[in-house]
Design an enzyme around this catalytic site. Sequence first.
Site, PDB file in Angstrom:
ATOM      1  N   SER A   1      10.535   1.316  -2.512  1.00  0.00           N
ATOM      2  CA  SER A   1      10.023   0.688  -2.718  1.00  0.00           C
ATOM      3  C   SER A   1       9.870  -0.853  -2.274  1.00  0.00           C
ATOM      4  CB  SER A   1       9.608  -0.130  -4.441  1.00  0.00           C
ATOM      5  OG  SER A   1       8.925  -0.571  -3.959  1.00  0.00           O
TER       6      SER A   1
ATOM      7  N   HIS B   1       8.098   4.036  -0.385  1.00  0.00           N
ATOM      8  CA  HIS B   1       7.081   3.691  -0.305  1.00  0.00           C
ATOM      9  C   HIS B   1       6.474   1.846  -0.299  1.00  0.00           C
ATOM     10  CE1 HIS B   1       4.425   3.926  -4.838  1.00  0.00           C
ATOM     11  NE2 HIS B   1       4.401   2.969  -4.912  1.00  0.00           N
TER      12      HIS B   1
ATOM     13  N   MET C   1       2.379   4.600 -13.745  1.00  0.00           N
ATOM     14  CA  MET C   1       3.004   3.336 -13.810  1.00  0.00           C
ATOM     15  C   MET C   1       3.378   3.095 -14.555  1.00  0.00           C
ATOM     16  SD  MET C   1       1.836   2.338 -10.615  1.00  0.00           S
ATOM     17  CE  MET C   1       2.625   0.570 -10.326  1.00  0.00           C
TER      18      MET C   1
ATOM     19  N   HIS D   1       0.725   2.897  -1.473  1.00  0.00           N
ATOM     20  CA  HIS D   1      -0.163   2.475  -2.943  1.00  0.00           C
ATOM     21  C   HIS D   1      -1.057   1.288  -2.586  1.00  0.00           C
ATOM     22  CE1 HIS D   1       0.400   0.941  -7.471  1.00  0.00           C
ATOM     23  NE2 HIS D   1      -0.367   1.762  -6.971  1.00  0.00           N
TER      24      HIS D   1
ATOM     25  N   ASP E   1       6.108   4.634 -10.935  1.00  0.00           N
ATOM     26  CA  ASP E   1       6.795   3.452 -10.590  1.00  0.00           C
ATOM     27  C   ASP E   1       6.553   2.311 -10.929  1.00  0.00           C
ATOM     28  OD1 ASP E   1       6.519   1.593  -8.746  1.00  0.00           O
ATOM     29  OD2 ASP E   1       4.991   1.923  -7.847  1.00  0.00           O
TER      30      ASP E   1
ATOM     31  N   SER F   1      14.769  -2.583  -6.437  1.00  0.00           N
ATOM     32  CA  SER F   1      15.789  -3.050  -6.783  1.00  0.00           C
ATOM     33  C   SER F   1      16.871  -1.878  -7.337  1.00  0.00           C
ATOM     34  CB  SER F   1      15.319  -4.004  -8.078  1.00  0.00           C
ATOM     35  OG  SER F   1      15.286  -3.727  -9.294  1.00  0.00           O
TER      36      SER F   1
ATOM     37  N   MET G   1      -3.404  -1.416  -4.030  1.00  0.00           N
ATOM     38  CA  MET G   1      -3.784  -1.760  -5.542  1.00  0.00           C
ATOM     39  C   MET G   1      -4.511  -3.304  -4.752  1.00  0.00           C
ATOM     40  SD  MET G   1       0.215  -2.800  -6.897  1.00  0.00           S
ATOM     41  CE  MET G   1       1.043  -1.973  -5.328  1.00  0.00           C
TER      42      MET G   1
ATOM     43  N   MET H   1      -0.920  -5.272  -1.944  1.00  0.00           N
ATOM     44  CA  MET H   1      -2.158  -5.843  -3.345  1.00  0.00           C
ATOM     45  C   MET H   1      -2.537  -6.670  -2.750  1.00  0.00           C
ATOM     46  SD  MET H   1       1.270  -6.335  -5.329  1.00  0.00           S
ATOM     47  CE  MET H   1       3.175  -4.975  -5.213  1.00  0.00           C
TER      48      MET H   1
ATOM     49  N   ASP I   1       3.762  -0.844  -1.124  1.00  0.00           N
ATOM     50  CA  ASP I   1       2.744  -1.992  -1.891  1.00  0.00           C
ATOM     51  C   ASP I   1       1.639  -2.280  -1.095  1.00  0.00           C
ATOM     52  OD1 ASP I   1       3.474  -0.519  -4.338  1.00  0.00           O
ATOM     53  OD2 ASP I   1       5.642  -1.605  -3.826  1.00  0.00           O
TER      54      ASP I   1
END
Length: 219
Positions: free
Chosen positions: A12, A37, A141, A70, A179, A202, A72, A41, A39
């Site tokens: 990620s 990945h 999730m 992804h 995820d 992380s 969101m 948002m 993200d």
Amino acid sequence: MNRHKAVIISPSLLSADFSRLGQEVSDVENAGADWLHVDVMDGIFVPNLTIGPLVVSAIKKVARIPLDVHLMIMDPGRYVADFQAAGADILHVHPEATQHLHRVLGQIREYGMKAGVALNPATSLEAIRHVLPELDVIMIMTVNPGFAGQAFIENMIPKVVALRDMLRESRRDIFIEVDGGVTPHNARRLIESGVNALVAGSAIFGHPPYADAIESLRH
């Protein structure tokens, strides 16, 4: 997308060092990552605000492996074409973010991407039962979406098992991805539960060297 490895690892980039993002992309690729990945948002569907198609396009210029994007965001159907143009290979949307999930999944496939759906911890598997023919990937999730570094929600493992059983009953060959809070300590249980792809932020970017971190998740 393939099943030649024990499990797909999708680092990620939310946990990467954005001041040297291109180098981070190259480093995890060279370390054995299978997907990247990304993200996205909007500050509405989730409380955080991150990147858009422009940054995805920049990542695509240096990436050699698929971009696992992804969304969101609310009303994701408005942006399917933008993220396809930016270079997304897999595009995930949330059922709660659109009134017309079947239509949006069809759009994603029409644009030549793999169609994914992401299910929040409180979202039932019944939300996707009637759109299984439109899906290539289902992402469970295992945290509430919006921020990196959250703790894994343990009772999502039975949900993964229930999804695996649903797919077996339906005879659909759909990837199961997870995820959120994925670490070497829970990766084995997830894989044994039927997971095909692990998203980790992380656990990879916070624990160099990246090759060792990726292998510890995979094996």
